[in-house]
Write a protein that holds these residues in place. Structure first.
Motif, PDB file in Angstrom:
ATOM      1  N   LEU A 170       0.813  -1.206   0.000  1.00  0.00           N
ATOM      2  CA  LEU A 170       0.000   0.000   0.000  1.00  0.00           C
ATOM      3  C   LEU A 170       0.853   1.267   0.000  1.00  0.00           C
ATOM      4  O   LEU A 170       0.340   2.356  -0.300  1.00  0.00           O
ATOM      5  CB  LEU A 170      -0.953   0.010   1.193  1.00  0.00           C
ATOM      6  CG  LEU A 170      -1.971  -1.142   1.253  1.00  0.00           C
ATOM      7  CD1 LEU A 170      -3.054  -0.836   2.279  1.00  0.00           C
ATOM      8  CD2 LEU A 170      -2.582  -1.447  -0.100  1.00  0.00           C
ATOM      9  N   LEU A 171       2.153   1.164   0.290  1.00  0.00           N
ATOM     10  CA  LEU A 171       3.042   2.317   0.167  1.00  0.00           C
ATOM     11  C   LEU A 171       3.144   2.796  -1.274  1.00  0.00           C
ATOM     12  O   LEU A 171       3.523   3.944  -1.527  1.00  0.00           O
ATOM     13  CB  LEU A 171       4.440   1.974   0.702  1.00  0.00           C
ATOM     14  CG  LEU A 171       4.607   1.924   2.222  1.00  0.00           C
ATOM     15  CD1 LEU A 171       5.991   1.377   2.574  1.00  0.00           C
ATOM     16  CD2 LEU A 171       4.410   3.301   2.838  1.00  0.00           C
ATOM     17  N   ALA A 172       2.818   1.933  -2.225  1.00  0.00           N
ATOM     18  CA  ALA A 172       2.866   2.324  -3.636  1.00  0.00           C
ATOM     19  C   ALA A 172       1.806   3.368  -3.960  1.00  0.00           C
ATOM     20  O   ALA A 172       1.959   4.146  -4.914  1.00  0.00           O
ATOM     21  CB  ALA A 172       2.690   1.102  -4.529  1.00  0.00           C
ATOM     22  N   GLY A 173       0.720   3.400  -3.175  1.00  0.00           N
ATOM     23  CA  GLY A 173      -0.350   4.373  -3.394  1.00  0.00           C
ATOM     24  C   GLY A 173      -1.417   3.847  -4.335  1.00  0.00           C
ATOM     25  O   GLY A 173      -1.147   3.010  -5.207  1.00  0.00           O
ATOM     26  N   PRO A 174      -2.658   4.326  -4.200  1.00  0.00           N
ATOM     27  CA  PRO A 174      -3.777   3.844  -5.025  1.00  0.00           C
ATOM     28  C   PRO A 174      -3.559   4.034  -6.521  1.00  0.00           C
ATOM     29  O   PRO A 174      -3.934   3.173  -7.312  1.00  0.00           O
ATOM     30  CB  PRO A 174      -4.968   4.676  -4.528  1.00  0.00           C
ATOM     31  CG  PRO A 174      -4.594   5.130  -3.159  1.00  0.00           C
ATOM     32  CD  PRO A 174      -3.107   5.307  -3.179  1.00  0.00           C
ATOM     33  N   LEU A 193      -1.190   1.308  -7.904  1.00  0.00           N
ATOM     34  CA  LEU A 193      -1.843  -0.001  -7.890  1.00  0.00           C
ATOM     35  C   LEU A 193      -2.928  -0.074  -8.960  1.00  0.00           C
ATOM     36  O   LEU A 193      -3.069  -1.100  -9.641  1.00  0.00           O
ATOM     37  CB  LEU A 193      -2.432  -0.278  -6.511  1.00  0.00           C
ATOM     38  CG  LEU A 193      -1.427  -0.330  -5.350  1.00  0.00           C
ATOM     39  CD1 LEU A 193      -2.127  -0.706  -4.048  1.00  0.00           C
ATOM     40  CD2 LEU A 193      -0.284  -1.299  -5.639  1.00  0.00           C
ATOM     41  N   ASP A 194      -3.672   0.999  -9.137  1.00  0.00           N
ATOM     42  CA  ASP A 194      -4.709   1.051 -10.168  1.00  0.00           C
ATOM     43  C   ASP A 194      -4.091   0.874 -11.554  1.00  0.00           C
ATOM     44  O   ASP A 194      -4.560   0.056 -12.362  1.00  0.00           O
ATOM     45  CB  ASP A 194      -5.449   2.385 -10.075  1.00  0.00           C
ATOM     46  CG  ASP A 194      -6.578   2.489 -11.078  1.00  0.00           C
ATOM     47  OD1 ASP A 194      -7.562   1.722 -10.946  1.00  0.00           O
ATOM     48  OD2 ASP A 194      -6.482   3.319 -11.995  1.00  0.00           O
ATOM     49  N   ARG A 195      -3.026   1.602 -11.830  1.00  0.00           N
ATOM     50  CA  ARG A 195      -2.352   1.505 -13.134  1.00  0.00           C
ATOM     51  C   ARG A 195      -1.761   0.116 -13.341  1.00  0.00           C
ATOM     52  O   ARG A 195      -1.821  -0.455 -14.451  1.00  0.00           O
ATOM     53  CB  ARG A 195      -1.252   2.564 -13.214  1.00  0.00           C
ATOM     54  CG  ARG A 195      -0.549   2.605 -14.578  1.00  0.00           C
ATOM     55  CD  ARG A 195       0.520   3.676 -14.606  1.00  0.00           C
ATOM     56  NE  ARG A 195       1.612   3.372 -13.701  1.00  0.00           N
ATOM     57  CZ  ARG A 195       2.079   4.206 -12.778  1.00  0.00           C
ATOM     58  NH1 ARG A 195       1.547   5.412 -12.615  1.00  0.00           N
ATOM     59  NH2 ARG A 195       3.092   3.853 -12.008  1.00  0.00           N
ATOM     60  N   ALA A 214     -11.976   1.476  -1.985  1.00  0.00           N
ATOM     61  CA  ALA A 214     -12.672   1.782  -3.240  1.00  0.00           C
ATOM     62  C   ALA A 214     -11.937   1.139  -4.418  1.00  0.00           C
ATOM     63  O   ALA A 214     -12.567   0.594  -5.348  1.00  0.00           O
ATOM     64  CB  ALA A 214     -12.776   3.289  -3.427  1.00  0.00           C
ATOM     65  N   LEU A 215     -10.606   1.209  -4.389  1.00  0.00           N
ATOM     66  CA  LEU A 215      -9.797   0.552  -5.415  1.00  0.00           C
ATOM     67  C   LEU A 215     -10.028  -0.963  -5.400  1.00  0.00           C
ATOM     68  O   LEU A 215     -10.144  -1.599  -6.453  1.00  0.00           O
ATOM     69  CB  LEU A 215      -8.319   0.867  -5.174  1.00  0.00           C
ATOM     70  CG  LEU A 215      -7.318   0.177  -6.090  1.00  0.00           C
ATOM     71  CD1 LEU A 215      -7.305   0.848  -7.461  1.00  0.00           C
ATOM     72  CD2 LEU A 215      -5.915   0.224  -5.487  1.00  0.00           C
ATOM     73  N   CYS A 216     -10.106  -1.536  -4.204  1.00  0.00           N
ATOM     74  CA  CYS A 216     -10.314  -2.982  -4.077  1.00  0.00           C
ATOM     75  C   CYS A 216     -11.660  -3.391  -4.653  1.00  0.00           C
ATOM     76  O   CYS A 216     -11.776  -4.424  -5.320  1.00  0.00           O
ATOM     77  CB  CYS A 216     -10.214  -3.394  -2.611  1.00  0.00           C
ATOM     78  SG  CYS A 216      -8.553  -3.223  -1.923  1.00  0.00           S
ATOM     79  N   HIS A 217     -12.691  -2.598  -4.430  1.00  0.00           N
ATOM     80  CA  HIS A 217     -14.001  -2.905  -5.006  1.00  0.00           C
ATOM     81  C   HIS A 217     -13.971  -2.763  -6.528  1.00  0.00           C
ATOM     82  O   HIS A 217     -14.563  -3.580  -7.243  1.00  0.00           O
ATOM     83  CB  HIS A 217     -15.062  -1.984  -4.417  1.00  0.00           C
ATOM     84  CG  HIS A 217     -15.433  -2.314  -3.006  1.00  0.00           C
ATOM     85  ND1 HIS A 217     -16.098  -3.469  -2.662  1.00  0.00           N
ATOM     86  CD2 HIS A 217     -15.216  -1.644  -1.832  1.00  0.00           C
ATOM     87  CE1 HIS A 217     -16.293  -3.506  -1.360  1.00  0.00           C
ATOM     88  NE2 HIS A 217     -15.769  -2.407  -0.829  1.00  0.00           N
TER      89      HIS A 217
END
Length: 384
Positions: free
Chosen positions: A70-74, A77-79, A111-114
């Motif tokens: 999670l240190l990578a940021g949303p 991770l999204d990209r 929200a990203l996980c959903h």
């Protein structure tokens, strides 16, 4: 290869003193980029797409890992997930999981996980005293309060579908039933109880190599009996469910038991291809393949001895393992736990007496229940 562990960030915001990434023999994390680069992700995606197309696989699992992913940021991770999915063959599915210490888990990450159907696994070792014995911030503060807040958020009805479960590393200093009940207080869908990593050269705490005592087996038996005797069961425990399945002739759901074929590949933040991450606890060479996603395909990597090319099955085990009455259930234990410096992995697990104690106990309990079911079925037949 059916599971890819992708290191998206190589550092952590905690300083757990039992961490297998930072506190053991392999220290190459110091040389690697903190954050995985977009071109590295793109190359991983290409290799993954090639592999699925070649083997006509319709599904693969990617676990976002670290360090602390999670240190990578949303946004990163999204990209990353978009890039991976775009490279898969038509119709192929990407299952995504993330294993986190939980302290950064918030509404934005959920929200990203959903959005991407990401399953979230969180690490917690018990109540505050048990957890904060090892899982601390670099300044010495315990992490329990922050993780507990994240778990309460994750357990809300709107988020619970994304919760995969809790991962707990066993510490003999912690009472087993107190740990179990404290974890149940968060109502996790599943628990993973992990033996602390060690081997014949660097034994785990209070595990005397070659000794007949069974402290870890006793700890696990205490939890098993409480879990097994509770109806309905309040959570699943992968280790126990796998052991019951093996005792009844089925398959294991964990690589800590049975003869599961190695099917996991790890990609570091610099694109290096390695085998199962737990080999970091053995020495600084067992993980090294000399391969990376820019110059090598996953097919080449799978032939390497530290990945699917390594010896498997009973033939790869020590002679005393092959002659053991619980071999079919034990399978020699976790591969990394068999290591001895200068002599490789052809040894029993450093936890051999503990595994034997647990397996024999579960065999007796299950056999008693199976016999009772048979007698009940026979009695019902006779009444008819």
């Amino acid at each position: 290869m059916r599971q890819l562990v992708l290191k998206v960030h190589s550092r952590c915001n905690l300083a757990c003193d039992h961490c297998y990434v930072y506190r053991h023999a392999d220290q190459r994390w110091r040389e690697r980029p903190r954050l995985i680069a977009p071109d590295t992700v793109a190359q991983v995606a290409r290799r993954l797409g090639e592999h699925l197309a070649r083997h006509r696989l319709d599904r693969v699992r990617v676990v976002l890992h670290g360090g602390e992913p999670l240190l990578a940021g949303p946004a990163v991770l999204d990209r990353t997930i978009h890039t991976l999915r775009a490279a898969l063959p038509p119709g192929a599915l990407l299952d995504v999981g993330v294993q986190t210490n939980g302290v950064l888990l918030d509404e934005e990450f959920l929200a990203l996980c959903h959005r991407h159907d990401i399953d979230v696994g969180v690490s917690l070792d018990g109540d505050q005293a048990a957890n904060d014995r090892h899982r601390r911030y670099p300044d010495g503060r315990g992490s329990f309060a922050d993780v507990a807040a994240a778990l309460r958020l994750l357990a809300r009805p709107e988020h619970r579908s994304r919760w995969a479960g809790l991962l707990c590393t066993i510490d003999l200093a912690n009472d087993p039933l107190r740990v179990y009940e404290s974890l149940l207080a968060f109502a996790p869908p599943r628990l993973d109880l992990l033996l602390p990593h060690g081997n014949w050269t660097t034994p785990p705490p209070r595990r005397r190599p070659g000794g007949a005592e069974t402290p870890y087996g006793d700890w696990l038996v205490a939890v098993f009996d409480r879990w097994y005797s509770t109806t309905p069961r309040r959570t699943g425990i992968r280790l126990f469910e796998s052991l019951i399945a093996l005792v009844l002739g089925g398959r294991s759901g964990t690589r800590a038991l049975g003869f599961a074929e190695p099917d996991i590949m790890t990609i570091e933040t610099d694109g290096t291809i390695e085998g199962t991450d737990t080999l970091k606890t053995t020495d600084d060479a067992s993980m090294r393949t000399g391969l990376d996603v820019f110059r090598h395909s996953f097919e080449e990597a799978l032939r390497h001895p530290s990945l699917a090319g390594r010896p498997t099955g009973p033939e790869a085990l020590a002679a005393e393992c092959r002659a053991c009455p619980v071999l079919s259930a034990c399978g020699g234990g976790l591969y990394a736990h068999r290591f001895r410096a200068g002599a490789g992995f052809a040894h029993p697990s450093v936890y051999c007496p503990d595994l034997y104690r647990l397996i024999r106990h579960v065999q007796r309990v299950v056999a008693t229940d199976v016999d009772a079911l048979r007698r009940r079925a026979l009695s019902t037949q006779q009444r008819r």
